[in-house]
Motif scaffolding. Sequence first.
Motif, PDB file in Angstrom:
ATOM      1  N   PHE A 127     -10.084   7.555  -8.480  1.00  0.00           N
ATOM      2  CA  PHE A 127      -9.439   8.629  -7.726  1.00  0.00           C
ATOM      3  C   PHE A 127      -8.781   9.667  -8.625  1.00  0.00           C
ATOM      4  CE2 PHE A 127      -9.366   5.028  -4.672  1.00  0.00           C
ATOM      5  CZ  PHE A 127     -10.238   5.579  -3.755  1.00  0.00           C
ATOM      6  N   GLU A 128      -9.011   9.596  -9.932  1.00  0.00           N
ATOM      7  CA  GLU A 128      -8.459  10.578 -10.857  1.00  0.00           C
ATOM      8  C   GLU A 128      -9.352  11.825 -10.877  1.00  0.00           C
ATOM      9  OE1 GLU A 128      -8.010   8.884 -14.745  1.00  0.00           O
ATOM     10  OE2 GLU A 128      -6.805   7.210 -14.001  1.00  0.00           O
ATOM     11  N   HIS A 161      -3.735   5.078   3.438  1.00  0.00           N
ATOM     12  CA  HIS A 161      -3.985   4.415   2.158  1.00  0.00           C
ATOM     13  C   HIS A 161      -5.489   4.260   1.986  1.00  0.00           C
ATOM     14  CE1 HIS A 161      -3.540   1.670  -1.192  1.00  0.00           C
ATOM     15  NE2 HIS A 161      -4.292   0.786  -0.577  1.00  0.00           N
ATOM     16  N   ILE A 162      -5.956   4.384   0.766  1.00  0.00           N
ATOM     17  CA  ILE A 162      -7.375   4.164   0.479  1.00  0.00           C
ATOM     18  C   ILE A 162      -7.471   3.182  -0.677  1.00  0.00           C
ATOM     19  CG2 ILE A 162      -7.492   6.192  -1.030  1.00  0.00           C
ATOM     20  CD1 ILE A 162     -10.437   6.523  -0.070  1.00  0.00           C
ATOM     21  N   ARG A 163      -8.389   2.260  -0.534  1.00  0.00           N
ATOM     22  CA  ARG A 163      -8.621   1.314  -1.628  1.00  0.00           C
ATOM     23  C   ARG A 163     -10.117   1.202  -1.848  1.00  0.00           C
ATOM     24  NH1 ARG A 163      -6.291  -2.448   2.336  1.00  0.00           N
ATOM     25  NH2 ARG A 163      -8.043  -3.305   3.481  1.00  0.00           N
ATOM     26  N   VAL A 164     -10.469   0.797  -3.045  1.00  0.00           N
ATOM     27  CA  VAL A 164     -11.863   0.647  -3.412  1.00  0.00           C
ATOM     28  C   VAL A 164     -12.058  -0.742  -4.008  1.00  0.00           C
ATOM     29  CG1 VAL A 164     -11.511   1.719  -5.686  1.00  0.00           C
ATOM     30  CG2 VAL A 164     -13.798   1.663  -4.696  1.00  0.00           C
ATOM     31  N   VAL A 173     -10.076  13.304  -1.937  1.00  0.00           N
ATOM     32  CA  VAL A 173     -10.078  12.321  -0.848  1.00  0.00           C
ATOM     33  C   VAL A 173      -8.760  11.545  -0.854  1.00  0.00           C
ATOM     34  CG1 VAL A 173     -11.150  10.202   0.006  1.00  0.00           C
ATOM     35  CG2 VAL A 173     -12.585  12.110  -0.752  1.00  0.00           C
ATOM     36  N   PHE A 174      -8.349  11.091  -2.021  1.00  0.00           N
ATOM     37  CA  PHE A 174      -7.098  10.350  -2.143  1.00  0.00           C
ATOM     38  C   PHE A 174      -5.927  11.187  -1.627  1.00  0.00           C
ATOM     39  CE2 PHE A 174      -3.295   8.983  -4.379  1.00  0.00           C
ATOM     40  CZ  PHE A 174      -3.331   7.610  -4.217  1.00  0.00           C
ATOM     41  N   GLY A 175      -5.868  12.465  -2.043  1.00  0.00           N
ATOM     42  CA  GLY A 175      -4.787  13.340  -1.606  1.00  0.00           C
ATOM     43  C   GLY A 175      -4.781  13.551  -0.097  1.00  0.00           C
ATOM     44  N   VAL A 176      -5.939  13.737   0.494  1.00  0.00           N
ATOM     45  CA  VAL A 176      -6.033  13.943   1.945  1.00  0.00           C
ATOM     46  C   VAL A 176      -5.580  12.687   2.690  1.00  0.00           C
ATOM     47  CG1 VAL A 176      -7.647  14.291   3.868  1.00  0.00           C
ATOM     48  CG2 VAL A 176      -7.794  15.737   1.833  1.00  0.00           C
ATOM     49  N   VAL A 177      -6.005  11.533   2.228  1.00  0.00           N
ATOM     50  CA  VAL A 177      -5.600  10.276   2.869  1.00  0.00           C
ATOM     51  C   VAL A 177      -4.082  10.124   2.802  1.00  0.00           C
ATOM     52  CG1 VAL A 177      -5.722   7.753   2.685  1.00  0.00           C
ATOM     53  CG2 VAL A 177      -7.816   9.123   2.532  1.00  0.00           C
ATOM     54  N   ARG A 178      -3.484  10.411   1.657  1.00  0.00           N
ATOM     55  CA  ARG A 178      -2.022  10.293   1.519  1.00  0.00           C
ATOM     56  C   ARG A 178      -1.309  11.312   2.410  1.00  0.00           C
ATOM     57  NH1 ARG A 178      -0.596   5.546   0.205  1.00  0.00           N
ATOM     58  NH2 ARG A 178       1.407   6.330  -0.472  1.00  0.00           N
ATOM     59  N   GLN A 179      -1.867  12.530   2.546  1.00  0.00           N
ATOM     60  CA  GLN A 179      -1.257  13.522   3.442  1.00  0.00           C
ATOM     61  C   GLN A 179      -1.226  13.014   4.877  1.00  0.00           C
ATOM     62  OE1 GLN A 179      -3.672  17.021   2.687  1.00  0.00           O
ATOM     63  NE2 GLN A 179      -1.881  18.074   1.893  1.00  0.00           N
ATOM     64  N   HIS A 180      -2.195  12.198   5.231  1.00  0.00           N
ATOM     65  CA  HIS A 180      -2.261  11.641   6.580  1.00  0.00           C
ATOM     66  C   HIS A 180      -1.465  10.340   6.690  1.00  0.00           C
ATOM     67  CE1 HIS A 180      -5.581  14.507   6.991  1.00  0.00           C
ATOM     68  NE2 HIS A 180      -5.366  14.410   8.280  1.00  0.00           N
ATOM     69  N   ARG A 181      -0.628  10.075   5.706  1.00  0.00           N
ATOM     70  CA  ARG A 181       0.218   8.870   5.662  1.00  0.00           C
ATOM     71  C   ARG A 181      -0.625   7.597   5.701  1.00  0.00           C
ATOM     72  NH1 ARG A 181       2.159  12.080   9.399  1.00  0.00           N
ATOM     73  NH2 ARG A 181       1.894  10.636  11.108  1.00  0.00           N
ATOM     74  N   ALA A 200       0.812  -1.216   0.000  1.00  0.00           N
ATOM     75  CA  ALA A 200       0.000   0.000   0.000  1.00  0.00           C
ATOM     76  C   ALA A 200       0.849   1.271   0.000  1.00  0.00           C
ATOM     77  CB  ALA A 200      -0.927   0.005   1.216  1.00  0.00           C
ATOM     78  N   GLY A 201       2.149   1.138   0.195  1.00  0.00           N
ATOM     79  CA  GLY A 201       3.023   2.301   0.227  1.00  0.00           C
ATOM     80  C   GLY A 201       2.968   3.070   1.532  1.00  0.00           C
ATOM     81  N   ILE A 202       2.694   2.375   2.630  1.00  0.00           N
ATOM     82  CA  ILE A 202       2.638   2.997   3.950  1.00  0.00           C
ATOM     83  C   ILE A 202       3.533   2.208   4.893  1.00  0.00           C
ATOM     84  CG2 ILE A 202       0.327   3.959   3.642  1.00  0.00           C
ATOM     85  CD1 ILE A 202      -0.805   1.573   5.209  1.00  0.00           C
ATOM     86  N   GLY A 203       3.747   2.716   6.087  1.00  0.00           N
ATOM     87  CA  GLY A 203       4.531   2.000   7.085  1.00  0.00           C
ATOM     88  C   GLY A 203       3.669   0.988   7.829  1.00  0.00           C
TER      89      GLY A 203
END
Length: 171
Positions: A126-127, A158-161, A148-156, A98-101
């Motif tokens: 998410f485009e 991940h979002i999936r659908v 939404v995608f950008g905000v989730v990434r700013q908060h470190r 997911a690209g997160i820790g």
Amino acid sequence: LLTSDLLAIGGGGVFLPRRMVMTELLREVTPVLTLGSCSHARLRVETGPPLVVEADPARLSGAITRLLVAACSATPPGDVVEISLAAEDIPAAEAAQAGIGAGRYARLRIVDRGPGADSAGCERIFEPFVSYPELEPDPAGSFGLATVFGVVRQHRGHIRVTSTVGEGTQF
């Protein structure tokens, strides 16, 4: 609003995180929706014990509202939009994918019983400027789920659908 959306998509802008109780944020957001864009559907909210997170309350509230508006727009009259919040431990392998820790995260799940989307639709959801004619237009503009995608990434995070045509969508 347009400028803050563009900055969120690009990962910039003023980001003011603080310790907050995410359970309380959900309690503040959901009643407003039942009076407006979700008045035709029922919201079923499941939260466990208070969940404390480090987040920008305004940005997170906006992102959750956009997800709920999309879910409500997709939901047939009288049907249910499910919202659940829980803590979840993400193991290293799943986190890397997911690209997160790896670690403990707040997991917000929103499920609708709308028309759903095929795999091609899910890949593009998410485009910016992606729209779905069967849903109500995004009242905040064309950047809804990209923001939404950008905000989730700013908060470190991940979002999936996941979605199935004719059965609904889960974020």
